[in-house]
Design a protein around this motif. Structure first.
Motif, PDB file in Angstrom:
ATOM      1  N   ARG A 194       1.133  -6.710   2.229  1.00 37.44           N
ATOM      2  CA  ARG A 194       1.688  -8.022   2.598  1.00 37.44           C
ATOM      3  C   ARG A 194       2.628  -8.525   1.505  1.00 37.44           C
ATOM      4  NH1 ARG A 194      -1.366 -12.617   0.918  1.00 37.44           N
ATOM      5  NH2 ARG A 194      -1.042 -13.548   2.952  1.00 37.44           N
ATOM      6  N   LYS A 195       3.586  -9.324   1.908  1.00 36.04           N
ATOM      7  CA  LYS A 195       4.638  -9.775   1.007  1.00 36.04           C
ATOM      8  C   LYS A 195       4.095 -10.421  -0.265  1.00 36.04           C
ATOM      9  CE  LYS A 195       8.691 -12.820   0.919  1.00 36.04           C
ATOM     10  NZ  LYS A 195       9.489 -13.819   1.684  1.00 36.04           N
ATOM     11  N   SER A 196       3.006 -11.209  -0.150  1.00 39.72           N
ATOM     12  CA  SER A 196       2.496 -11.972  -1.288  1.00 39.72           C
ATOM     13  C   SER A 196       1.564 -11.191  -2.211  1.00 39.72           C
ATOM     14  CB  SER A 196       1.773 -13.228  -0.787  1.00 39.72           C
ATOM     15  OG  SER A 196       2.683 -14.097  -0.149  1.00 39.72           O
ATOM     16  N   ASN A 197       1.310  -9.928  -1.913  1.00 40.41           N
ATOM     17  CA  ASN A 197       0.461  -9.127  -2.795  1.00 40.41           C
ATOM     18  C   ASN A 197       1.296  -8.618  -3.971  1.00 40.41           C
ATOM     19  OD1 ASN A 197      -1.389  -7.529  -4.059  1.00 40.41           O
ATOM     20  ND2 ASN A 197      -1.705  -6.100  -2.365  1.00 40.41           N
ATOM     21  N   GLY A 198       1.201  -9.325  -5.084  1.00 40.18           N
ATOM     22  CA  GLY A 198       1.987  -8.976  -6.269  1.00 40.18           C
ATOM     23  C   GLY A 198       1.504  -7.748  -6.996  1.00 40.18           C
ATOM     24  N   LYS A 199       0.355  -7.196  -6.605  1.00 38.31           N
ATOM     25  CA  LYS A 199      -0.180  -6.014  -7.277  1.00 38.31           C
ATOM     26  C   LYS A 199       0.375  -4.705  -6.709  1.00 38.31           C
ATOM     27  CE  LYS A 199      -4.543  -8.340  -8.431  1.00 38.31           C
ATOM     28  NZ  LYS A 199      -4.289  -8.414  -9.882  1.00 38.31           N
ATOM     29  N   VAL A 200       1.147  -4.812  -5.616  1.00 44.00           N
ATOM     30  CA  VAL A 200       1.705  -3.608  -4.999  1.00 44.00           C
ATOM     31  C   VAL A 200       2.971  -3.170  -5.732  1.00 44.00           C
ATOM     32  CG1 VAL A 200       2.717  -2.636  -2.894  1.00 44.00           C
ATOM     33  CG2 VAL A 200       0.807  -4.234  -2.733  1.00 44.00           C
ATOM     34  N   VAL A 201       3.069  -1.889  -5.999  1.00 42.39           N
ATOM     35  CA  VAL A 201       4.316  -1.318  -6.517  1.00 42.39           C
ATOM     36  C   VAL A 201       5.175  -0.971  -5.300  1.00 42.39           C
ATOM     37  CG1 VAL A 201       5.367   0.564  -7.827  1.00 42.39           C
ATOM     38  CG2 VAL A 201       3.142  -0.386  -8.539  1.00 42.39           C
TER      39      VAL A 201
END
Length: 359
Positions: free
Chosen positions: A70-77
């Motif tokens: 999801r767009k707001s998951n800042g932990k995704v590379v």
């Protein structure tokens, strides 16, 4: 009250019939599975069709509450595979006689994204001498975009509704114009009008989901007259808002068994559609996809995504096959399919019989 034996031998099913089958356990479940396998083999045959899966980007404009990318998951590379990497994966599929590929990504509607997918579809057709079938799973788009991609060579499209109950839909999606239930349903209609073989699906075992919801999901598939279905057990992801409701979930094995029941019941309800054995099943049971093949599924998707990207396309936790290269994945699935008593439809698109019967 009718017995499972009586119900599985019917041609038409009421909501109550479906509810009985979905909750079948023990001997009743065995009867359901045996009948679903019989129907599959008599209507669609023993062949299982490969769809080489290329998850070419995890960049997404949506904020679905269950999804790891999801767009707001800042932990995704975030990543975008290059065109060359995507085409190389498709070339592998063609050379190994898979018959079809699936291009899957996060949901974007930008002009550059639309143009890129269009160009990729044309190049896949070119490199394979028009021999590879192409399924797209790139989210909601305009009617014009769907038609453009279809005219360029894509002919199947998977757009999962995830929950056909509008109230449940907004428990797993933000209630914003960007995540409109009505727009999702409208997009399915656009796909049908553009000429695609139409695919959708749901998650099974969601928080807040009832057996009535699943019954109505099946009736929704029947009502909109789908040609193919991709559905599997809901598996939670810790970096999503829905994770806070994990205490409401059934144990994973219960979700797994419910997913198999859903596949078997859908095979009885819509005997001539294509049903995928979802990778999420294997995340719970190492033999999950083979088990799905024995109870009604007839499509399987070997992951051809370059290994360096796979761990970043995590829609849910414990996703399998993250470190197998394409050749290993193919060999593994060949063996699994044989163990499941099926054969692989090499060099075949494996199109939905339902689509052509409707035509």
């Amino acid at each position: 009250m009718k017995t499972v034996t009586e119900i599985v031998n019917q041609q038409l099913f009421s909501a109550e019939d479906l509810r009985v089958l979905l909750t079948a356990k023990g001997r009743d479940r065995e009867l359901l599975f045996a009948k679903a396998r019989e129907v599959k083999e008599s209507v669609t045959g023993k062949k299982v069709y490969f769809r080489g899966l290329v998850e070419f980007s995890n960049v997404c404009s949506k904020d679905c509450l269950y999804c790891g990318i999801r767009k707001s998951n800042g932990k995704v590379v975030r990543y975008n595979a290059t065109d060359e990497e995507i085409l190389e994966a498709c070339r592998f599929a063609w050379e190994k006689r898979f018959g079809s590929v699936v291009l899957q990504s996060g949901e974007l509607e930008s002009k550059s994204f639309v143009q890129r997918v269009d160009k990729l579809v044309k190049k896949i057709k070119q490199l394979s001498n028009n021999e590879l079938g192409i399924t797209l799973s790139c989210g909601e788009q305009s009617q014009e975009t769907y038609l453009r991609w279809f005219e360029s060579g894509a002919h199947r499209y998977l757009l999962r509704i995830e929950a056909s109950n509008r109230e449940l839909y907004y428990k797993i999606h933000p209630d914003t114009p960007k995540h409109s239930f009505e727009k999702r349903v409208e997009a399915l209609q656009f796909l049908r009008e553009a000429g695609y073989q139409l695919g959708t699906g749901v998650m099974i075992g969601l928080p807040f989901q009832t057996s009535d919801d699943l019954v109505n999901d099946l009736l929704f598939f029947k009502k909109i007259d789908i040609d193919m279905c991709g559905m599997g057990p809901y598996i939670e992801h810790e970096h999503t808002p829905l994770y806070q409701f994990r205490h409401l979930l059934q144990p994973k094995m219960d979700r797994f068994h419910l997913a198999l029941n859903m596949i078997a019941v859908l095979r009885l309800l819509m005997p001539d559609i294509n049903i995928a054995a979802a990778t999420a099943l294997q995340a719970i049971d190492p033999a999950g996809r083979e088990k799905a093949l024995t109870v009604g599924a007839n499509v399987i998707m070997p992951n051809l995504t370059p290994c360096e990207y796979r761990k970043e396309y995590l829609l849910y936790e414990d996703k399998p096959c993250l470190d197998e290269d394409a050749a290993l994945c193919r060999n593994c699935l060949e063996a699994r399919i044989e163990l499941a008593g099926s054969e692989i439809g090499y060099d075949e698109w494996g199109d939905s019989k339902h689509f052509f019967s409707r035509q």
